[in-house]
Motif scaffolding. Structure first.
Motif, PDB file in Angstrom:
ATOM      1  N   UNK A  59       5.838  -6.773 -23.491  1.00  0.00           N
ATOM      2  CA  UNK A  59       4.897  -5.849 -23.950  1.00  0.00           C
ATOM      3  C   UNK A  59       5.055  -4.952 -24.283  1.00  0.00           C
ATOM      4  N   UNK A  60       5.336  -3.746 -23.029  1.00  0.00           N
ATOM      5  CA  UNK A  60       5.230  -2.069 -23.061  1.00  0.00           C
ATOM      6  C   UNK A  60       6.717  -2.333 -23.893  1.00  0.00           C
ATOM      7  N   UNK A  61       8.053  -2.804 -23.516  1.00  0.00           N
ATOM      8  CA  UNK A  61       9.051  -2.441 -24.506  1.00  0.00           C
ATOM      9  C   UNK A  61       9.183  -2.846 -25.743  1.00  0.00           C
ATOM     10  N   UNK A  62       8.060  -3.476 -26.604  1.00  0.00           N
ATOM     11  CA  UNK A  62       7.470  -3.334 -27.667  1.00  0.00           C
ATOM     12  C   UNK A  62       7.115  -2.404 -28.518  1.00  0.00           C
ATOM     13  N   UNK A  63       5.739  -1.471 -27.382  1.00  0.00           N
ATOM     14  CA  UNK A  63       5.553  -0.848 -27.619  1.00  0.00           C
ATOM     15  C   UNK A  63       6.180   0.710 -27.927  1.00  0.00           C
ATOM     16  N   UNK A  64       7.566   0.647 -27.115  1.00  0.00           N
ATOM     17  CA  UNK A  64       7.961   2.332 -27.532  1.00  0.00           C
ATOM     18  C   UNK A  64       8.934   1.333 -29.003  1.00  0.00           C
ATOM     19  N   UNK A  65       9.525   0.125 -28.769  1.00  0.00           N
ATOM     20  CA  UNK A  65      10.355   0.599 -29.941  1.00  0.00           C
ATOM     21  C   UNK A  65       9.135   0.239 -31.429  1.00  0.00           C
ATOM     22  N   UNK A  66       7.934   0.006 -31.340  1.00  0.00           N
ATOM     23  CA  UNK A  66       7.126   0.203 -32.601  1.00  0.00           C
ATOM     24  C   UNK A  66       7.276   2.060 -32.269  1.00  0.00           C
ATOM     25  N   UNK A  67       6.574   2.601 -31.157  1.00  0.00           N
ATOM     26  CA  UNK A  67       6.530   3.583 -31.420  1.00  0.00           C
ATOM     27  C   UNK A  67       7.684   5.058 -31.773  1.00  0.00           C
ATOM     28  N   UNK A  68       8.589   4.453 -31.748  1.00  0.00           N
ATOM     29  CA  UNK A  68       9.987   4.532 -31.968  1.00  0.00           C
ATOM     30  C   UNK A  68      10.266   4.652 -34.432  1.00  0.00           C
ATOM     31  N   UNK A  69       9.549   3.625 -34.160  1.00  0.00           N
ATOM     32  CA  UNK A  69       9.319   3.041 -35.868  1.00  0.00           C
ATOM     33  C   UNK A  69       8.763   3.989 -36.448  1.00  0.00           C
ATOM     34  N   UNK A  70       7.245   4.173 -35.733  1.00  0.00           N
ATOM     35  CA  UNK A  70       5.942   5.112 -36.251  1.00  0.00           C
ATOM     36  C   UNK A  70       7.051   6.353 -36.472  1.00  0.00           C
ATOM     37  N   UNK A  71       7.648   7.224 -35.094  1.00  0.00           N
ATOM     38  CA  UNK A  71       8.157   8.830 -34.502  1.00  0.00           C
ATOM     39  C   UNK A  71       8.795   8.523 -36.521  1.00  0.00           C
ATOM     40  N   UNK A  72       9.831   8.095 -36.086  1.00  0.00           N
ATOM     41  CA  UNK A  72      11.177   7.654 -37.392  1.00  0.00           C
ATOM     42  C   UNK A  72      10.577   8.116 -38.830  1.00  0.00           C
ATOM     43  N   UNK A  73       9.640   7.376 -39.302  1.00  0.00           N
ATOM     44  CA  UNK A  73       8.485   7.394 -40.619  1.00  0.00           C
ATOM     45  C   UNK A  73       7.793   8.595 -40.463  1.00  0.00           C
ATOM     46  N   UNK A  74       7.198   9.265 -39.690  1.00  0.00           N
ATOM     47  CA  UNK A  74       6.624  10.253 -39.686  1.00  0.00           C
ATOM     48  C   UNK A  74       7.508  11.115 -39.761  1.00  0.00           C
ATOM     49  N   UNK A  75       8.345  11.825 -39.274  1.00  0.00           N
ATOM     50  CA  UNK A  75       9.766  12.655 -39.048  1.00  0.00           C
ATOM     51  C   UNK A  75      10.721  12.758 -40.236  1.00  0.00           C
ATOM     52  N   UNK A  76      10.650  11.520 -40.986  1.00  0.00           N
ATOM     53  CA  UNK A  76      11.599  11.570 -42.193  1.00  0.00           C
ATOM     54  C   UNK A  76      11.711  13.253 -42.927  1.00  0.00           C
ATOM     55  N   UNK A  77       9.961  13.532 -43.613  1.00  0.00           N
ATOM     56  CA  UNK A  77       9.328  14.317 -44.720  1.00  0.00           C
ATOM     57  C   UNK A  77       9.876  15.962 -44.089  1.00  0.00           C
ATOM     58  N   UNK A  78      10.418  15.603 -42.596  1.00  0.00           N
ATOM     59  CA  UNK A  78      10.184  16.690 -42.158  1.00  0.00           C
ATOM     60  C   UNK A  78      12.043  17.183 -41.492  1.00  0.00           C
ATOM     61  N   UNK A  79      13.041  16.504 -41.141  1.00  0.00           N
ATOM     62  CA  UNK A  79      14.571  16.550 -40.945  1.00  0.00           C
ATOM     63  C   UNK A  79      14.935  15.683 -41.939  1.00  0.00           C
ATOM     64  N   UNK A  80      14.718  14.359 -42.206  1.00  0.00           N
ATOM     65  CA  UNK A  80      14.787  12.854 -42.817  1.00  0.00           C
ATOM     66  C   UNK A  80      15.586  12.243 -42.031  1.00  0.00           C
ATOM     67  N   UNK A  81      15.902  11.004 -42.471  1.00  0.00           N
ATOM     68  CA  UNK A  81      16.428   9.896 -41.746  1.00  0.00           C
ATOM     69  C   UNK A  81      17.568   9.762 -40.565  1.00  0.00           C
ATOM     70  N   UNK A  82      18.304  10.857 -41.471  1.00  0.00           N
ATOM     71  CA  UNK A  82      19.908  11.136 -41.204  1.00  0.00           C
ATOM     72  C   UNK A  82      20.304  11.525 -39.339  1.00  0.00           C
ATOM     73  N   UNK A  83      18.771  12.633 -39.516  1.00  0.00           N
ATOM     74  CA  UNK A  83      19.144  13.399 -38.650  1.00  0.00           C
ATOM     75  C   UNK A  83      17.194  13.661 -37.499  1.00  0.00           C
TER      76      UNK A  83
END
Length: 283
Positions: free
Chosen positions: A180-204
């Motif tokens: 469960x905790x491993x999945x939490x880390x993976x999901x947090x990473x996914x949410x972080x990427x979607x939040x960040x992509x308007x700032x630096x883009x998915x490639x960065x």
């Protein structure tokens, strides 16, 4: 000071700071797990979600076809992260091949879907390389809410998540729900990427997650201090990058990453020089 009264500048600064603070939290766990490049892979999948959101918005007749881009990115990114984590935890022999298919298939699917929605591949450029100057207040508040979730979970479950990322066998023996905790880390990473992509883009986006952590690790060996210092560095990098682009016509996302890499090089060189000096003194 007049610039700070401009709503566009206010949106850029708020979005940049919340992303700069939240991204290194997840990055700290990914570095600890030696999965620093996971963000790149999930980012590719999220891009397909952006395009799927465009297509859904187009079919629904929305005035703004990108209205569903962020929800689409979240859904695809979380699904991709869950698949990657499931395969990693099972030790699937061909996991790296499947991840590569997900990564590259994400970009290809994104281009196809954006074309099917009546757009062009140029519509994806803002998501590929970031487009912080186009964020609306709605985008800002969504980013603040999602970043709040990342910060709350990333800090609130810090001890349990550290135990899992540091030594899974010990964490399992201690009674922690490792899967469960491993999945939490993976999901947090996914949410972080979607939040960040308007700032630096998915490639960065991986750079904003990892570079502040790499710099912090040169300054301290404590996990907790590394995370806190990385959060401060992430916020500082985004603020400096955005401030410079207010006066110089440069791409904010790329500039933030370049400043971060340059900072890492300076700190690493300084740290190496100090170690050599201490070695000479000791000898």
């Amino acid at each position: 000071m007049n610039l700070l009264l401009d709503p566009l500048v206010q949106r850029m600064l708020i979005a940049g700071v919340v992303v700069g603070v939240a991204a290194p939290i997840v990055g700290t766990y990914l570095v600890q797990r030696r999965m620093a490049l996971l963000g790149d892979g999930i980012g590719h999948v999220a891009l397909a979600g952006v395009a799927a959101g465009w297509l859904a918005g187009s079919l629904a007749g929305f005035a703004q076809r990108d209205a569903l881009a962020l929800p689409g990115a979240v859904i695809f990114a979380v699904a991709g992260a869950a698949i990657i984590e499931r395969m990693r935890s099972r030790g699937t022999a061909a996991a790296d091949v499947v991840m590569a298919i997900l990564f590259y298939g994400g970009i290809a699917l994104g281009v196809l879907l954006i074309g099917a929605s009546g757009g062009t591949s140029t519509n994806l450029l803002g998501y590929l390389f970031g487009s912080i100057s186009t964020v609306s207040w709605q985008d800002v508040w969504v980013s603040v809410i999602l970043a709040g979730v990342i910060i709350a979970i990333g800090l609130g479950l810090r001890r349990a998540l550290f135990a899992v990322t540091h030594d899974q066998e010990f964490a399992s023996a201690s009674g922690l729900p490792v899967n469960v905790l491993n999945m939490v880390v993976a999901v947090l990473a996914a949410i972080t990427i979607t939040v960040s992509m308007r700032v630096v883009g998915v490639l960065l986006v991986s750079a904003l997650m990892i570079v502040p952590v790499a710099i912090a690790q040169l300054l301290t060996h404590s996990f907790n201090r590394t995370m806190l210092i990385a959060m401060g560095i992430g916020a500082a990098l985004t603020l400096i990058g955005i401030a410079i682009t207010l006066y110089v016509n440069l791409q904010p996302g790329a500039l933030i990453v370049v400043i971060g890499v340059a900072t890492y090089a300076i700190v690493a060189t300084t740290a190496a020089a100090r170690r050599k000096r201490r070695a000479r003194i000791a000898s």
